[in-house]
Motif scaffolding. Structure first.
Motif, PDB file in Angstrom:
ATOM      1  N   ASN A 105      10.349  73.003 -66.810  1.00  0.00           N
ATOM      2  CA  ASN A 105       9.149  73.460 -66.117  1.00  0.00           C
ATOM      3  C   ASN A 105       9.450  73.443 -64.640  1.00  0.00           C
ATOM      4  O   ASN A 105       9.894  72.423 -64.123  1.00  0.00           O
ATOM      5  CB  ASN A 105       8.035  72.433 -66.347  1.00  0.00           C
ATOM      6  N   LYS A 122     -10.068  68.916 -62.717  1.00  0.00           N
ATOM      7  CA  LYS A 122      -9.351  70.068 -62.153  1.00  0.00           C
ATOM      8  C   LYS A 122      -8.586  70.838 -63.237  1.00  0.00           C
ATOM      9  O   LYS A 122      -7.760  71.710 -62.930  1.00  0.00           O
ATOM     10  CB  LYS A 122      -8.369  69.587 -61.077  1.00  0.00           C
ATOM     11  N   SER A 123      -8.787  70.467 -64.498  1.00  0.00           N
ATOM     12  CA  SER A 123      -8.065  71.087 -65.629  1.00  0.00           C
ATOM     13  C   SER A 123      -6.563  71.132 -65.384  1.00  0.00           C
ATOM     14  O   SER A 123      -5.921  72.165 -65.578  1.00  0.00           O
ATOM     15  CB  SER A 123      -8.551  72.514 -65.883  1.00  0.00           C
ATOM     16  N   ILE A 124      -6.015  70.024 -64.937  1.00  0.00           N
ATOM     17  CA  ILE A 124      -4.576  69.994 -64.696  1.00  0.00           C
ATOM     18  C   ILE A 124      -3.919  69.162 -65.790  1.00  0.00           C
ATOM     19  O   ILE A 124      -4.336  68.039 -66.059  1.00  0.00           O
ATOM     20  CB  ILE A 124      -4.273  69.390 -63.313  1.00  0.00           C
ATOM     21  N   VAL A 145       3.208  67.394 -61.972  1.00  0.00           N
ATOM     22  CA  VAL A 145       2.305  68.491 -62.322  1.00  0.00           C
ATOM     23  C   VAL A 145       2.913  69.829 -61.917  1.00  0.00           C
ATOM     24  O   VAL A 145       3.622  69.918 -60.916  1.00  0.00           O
ATOM     25  CB  VAL A 145       0.915  68.338 -61.652  1.00  0.00           C
ATOM     26  N   GLY A 146       2.618  70.855 -62.713  1.00  0.00           N
ATOM     27  CA  GLY A 146       3.132  72.191 -62.421  1.00  0.00           C
ATOM     28  C   GLY A 146       2.431  72.779 -61.204  1.00  0.00           C
ATOM     29  O   GLY A 146       1.423  72.240 -60.733  1.00  0.00           O
ATOM     30  N   ALA A 147       2.963  73.879 -60.704  1.00  0.00           N
ATOM     31  CA  ALA A 147       2.394  74.521 -59.518  1.00  0.00           C
ATOM     32  C   ALA A 147       0.933  74.871 -59.785  1.00  0.00           C
ATOM     33  O   ALA A 147       0.605  75.414 -60.824  1.00  0.00           O
ATOM     34  CB  ALA A 147       3.172  75.787 -59.207  1.00  0.00           C
ATOM     35  N   SER A 148       0.069  74.526 -58.879  1.00  0.00           N
ATOM     36  CA  SER A 148      -1.354  74.830 -59.057  1.00  0.00           C
ATOM     37  C   SER A 148      -2.012  74.927 -57.704  1.00  0.00           C
ATOM     38  O   SER A 148      -1.734  74.140 -56.800  1.00  0.00           O
ATOM     39  CB  SER A 148      -2.013  73.715 -59.870  1.00  0.00           C
ATOM     40  N   GLY A 149      -2.910  75.883 -57.596  1.00  0.00           N
ATOM     41  CA  GLY A 149      -3.635  76.057 -56.347  1.00  0.00           C
ATOM     42  C   GLY A 149      -4.508  74.849 -56.037  1.00  0.00           C
ATOM     43  O   GLY A 149      -4.993  74.687 -54.926  1.00  0.00           O
ATOM     44  N   GLU A 150      -4.722  74.003 -57.048  1.00  0.00           N
ATOM     45  CA  GLU A 150      -5.638  72.875 -56.888  1.00  0.00           C
ATOM     46  C   GLU A 150      -4.947  71.650 -56.298  1.00  0.00           C
ATOM     47  O   GLU A 150      -5.582  70.620 -56.092  1.00  0.00           O
ATOM     48  CB  GLU A 150      -6.214  72.486 -58.262  1.00  0.00           C
ATOM     49  N   MET A 151      -3.656  71.738 -56.066  1.00  0.00           N
ATOM     50  CA  MET A 151      -2.897  70.542 -55.687  1.00  0.00           C
ATOM     51  C   MET A 151      -3.480  69.810 -54.479  1.00  0.00           C
ATOM     52  O   MET A 151      -3.592  68.588 -54.461  1.00  0.00           O
ATOM     53  CB  MET A 151      -1.448  70.937 -55.385  1.00  0.00           C
TER      54      MET A 151
END
Ligand code: ASP
Ligand code: MG
Length: 457
Positions: free
Chosen positions: A313, A343-345, A361-367
């Motif tokens: 990943n 945040k559904s992460i 955690v994978g790439a996410s705009g919520e970071m």
């Protein structure tokens, strides 16, 4: 009865659709139900024009929409002999007219809501199935186009909707089974569904595999076939490691572990419906229909090797949280998970002790928001540029000294986190992204040294 799912690059131009038609024709005795996703890169292209409209670039959006229209109309023309007298042309034009209106609305509002996004993306599948159903009929196959929005009923979580199983299963059984019994080949859109009140939803990117599994489970088919442009599940991602080979047999547990570990070959939701009904899932290559592909079953024949496949990943960030000194340890972890849930992460790996937690955690705009929120109960640091590597195989369960064997071969590689034991059939660890190809090549050399005779390449 079987389900056959085709999508993306397997239906990207006239020759590939013709290939798909021949594949369906060769399996008519098995009573196929066909599920299609959008053609080629259509979903991505539709998303881009929807975003462009919301950004006020309506001219550009409309001219790109015209390209998408031409792409599909040309394809239909190439596949349907008497195109000018075929209903397909009119249906396609209507769809594109609806799209034009929708884009117009979005450019006025200057906003792309998740609900509108689903509506727009659904046209990729609607036009694709219209064309495929016609192409099948041209070949003499009794194809019958069905609207998945009458069958796949979901909650209202636009862009990532969850099907409501009971009503969905009942609907599929009621509407699809009689057609198959009367000799039709139903053609259904993957990826899309509808709320109870009839608003279009989608099941998340690559969701057509999931649709195929749902349809298969509802109809208790003898096999769910996912036709791709790769030979099946591979021992590693061939784009990262050229020596990867096809995995012939794999268990539901292993396949599901792989999809959650980053392997892109199947939508993560695909396995569950098949597992519940114990229906084998086959992944085949539409360019090489006679190659064996991968078979996913409850009790896959175990191979001699310990590992079935290596997934990764990337990019992944590590969030380190050290609790504020007054935090109680149980409450601290609960708070951490609360934030992730809200945040559904879904973390790729977790390590924790009383003195802190590290979460990959994978790439996410919520970071950024995640880090802010976690800052309320501890001090947070985020390290980017990482990747998880996961080794997956049922035999890991029973192999002593597995982790030492792995890490002995990676002595010169920086390892940031290790997660073992959470699943008995996998080992996951975090490395720098630039080390991924080397790590995979080396572990492939260790675990796939002697090709399993049952695993042709
Ligand atoms: N067309 C959708 C997507 O590109 C669904 C799918 O391909 O499975 O994600
Ligand atoms: Mg696709």
């Amino acid at each position: 009865m079987i389900v056959m799912k085709f999508g993306g690059t397997s239906i990207e131009d006239v020759p590939s659709v013709e290939r798909v038609v021949r594949i369906v024709a060769s399996r008519l005795e098995e009573c196929p139900v066909v599920v299609n996703s959008a053609m080629g890169k259509t979903t991505r292209n539709l998303l881009e024009i929807a975003r462009a409209s919301a950004d006020g670039m309506d001219e550009m959006a409309l001219s790109h929409l015209d390209e998408i229209r031409e792409y599909h109309v040309d394809m239909a023309r190439g596949l349907i002999k008497d195109f000018d007298n075929n209903d397909a042309g009119t249906i396609l034009e209507e769809y594109f007219e609806e799209l034009r209106e929708l884009l117009g609305g979005i450019s006025i509002l200057r906003e792309l809501t998740p609900r509108n996004q689903d509506r727009i993306l659904s046209y990729g599948e609607l036009v694709a199935t219209t064309i495929i159903a016609c192409a099948l009929r041209e070949y003499g196959i009794n194809a019958r186009w069905l609207d998945a929005r009458d069958l796949i009923i979901t909650n209202e979580a636009f862009t990532m909707a969850t099907p409501l199983n009971d009503i969905t299963f009942r609907g599929i059984r009621k509407k699809v089974r009689p057609l198959v019994s009367s000799g039709y080949v139903p053609v259904i859109q993957g990826f899309i569904g509808s709320t109870r009140s009839g608003t279009t939803t989608t099941l998340g990117f690559e969701g057509s595999d999931f649709t195929a599994a749902l349809v298969g489970a509802a109809l208790d088919v003898s096999g769910i076939q996912i036709w791709k442009d790769v030979n099946g599940i591979m021992t590693a991602d061939p784009r990262v490691f050229a020596g990867a080979r096809t995995v012939r047999d794999i268990s539901f547990d292993e396949a599901s572990e792989l999809t959650f570990s980053g392997a892109k070959v199947l939508h993560p939701g695909t396995i569950e419906p098949a597992r519940r009904k114990n229906i084998p899932v086959n992944i085949y290559n539409s360019r090489h229909p006679d190659a064996g592909g991968t078979t996913i079953t409850a009790h896959a024949k175990t191979c001699d090797g310990i590992v079935k496949s290596i997934a990764y990943n990337m990019p992944v960030s590590i969030v380190n949280i050290v609790p504020a000194s007054h935090a109680d340890p149980a409450g601290f972890l609960r708070s951490v998970f609360d934030v992730l849930e809200r945040k559904s992460i879904m973390p790729c790996a977790i390590a924790s002790t009383v003195t802190g937690a590290a979460i990959a955690v994978g790439a996410s705009g919520e970071m950024d928001h995640v880090a802010d929120e976690m800052g309320h109960f501890g001090s947070v640091s985020v390290v980017d540029g990482k990747a998880t590597v996961s080794l997956v195989g049922e035999n890991i369960r029973t192999t002593g000294g597995f982790a030492p064997l792995v890490f002995r071969n990676l002595e010169d590689i920086d390892i940031y986190m290790v997660s073992q034991g959470a699943s008995p059939i996998s080992l996951t660890f975090v490395v720098n992204t630039e080390d991924v190809p080397m790590v995979i090549a080396r572990l492939h050399g260790v675990f796939f040294k002697d090709p399993d005779p049952d695993m042709p390449d």
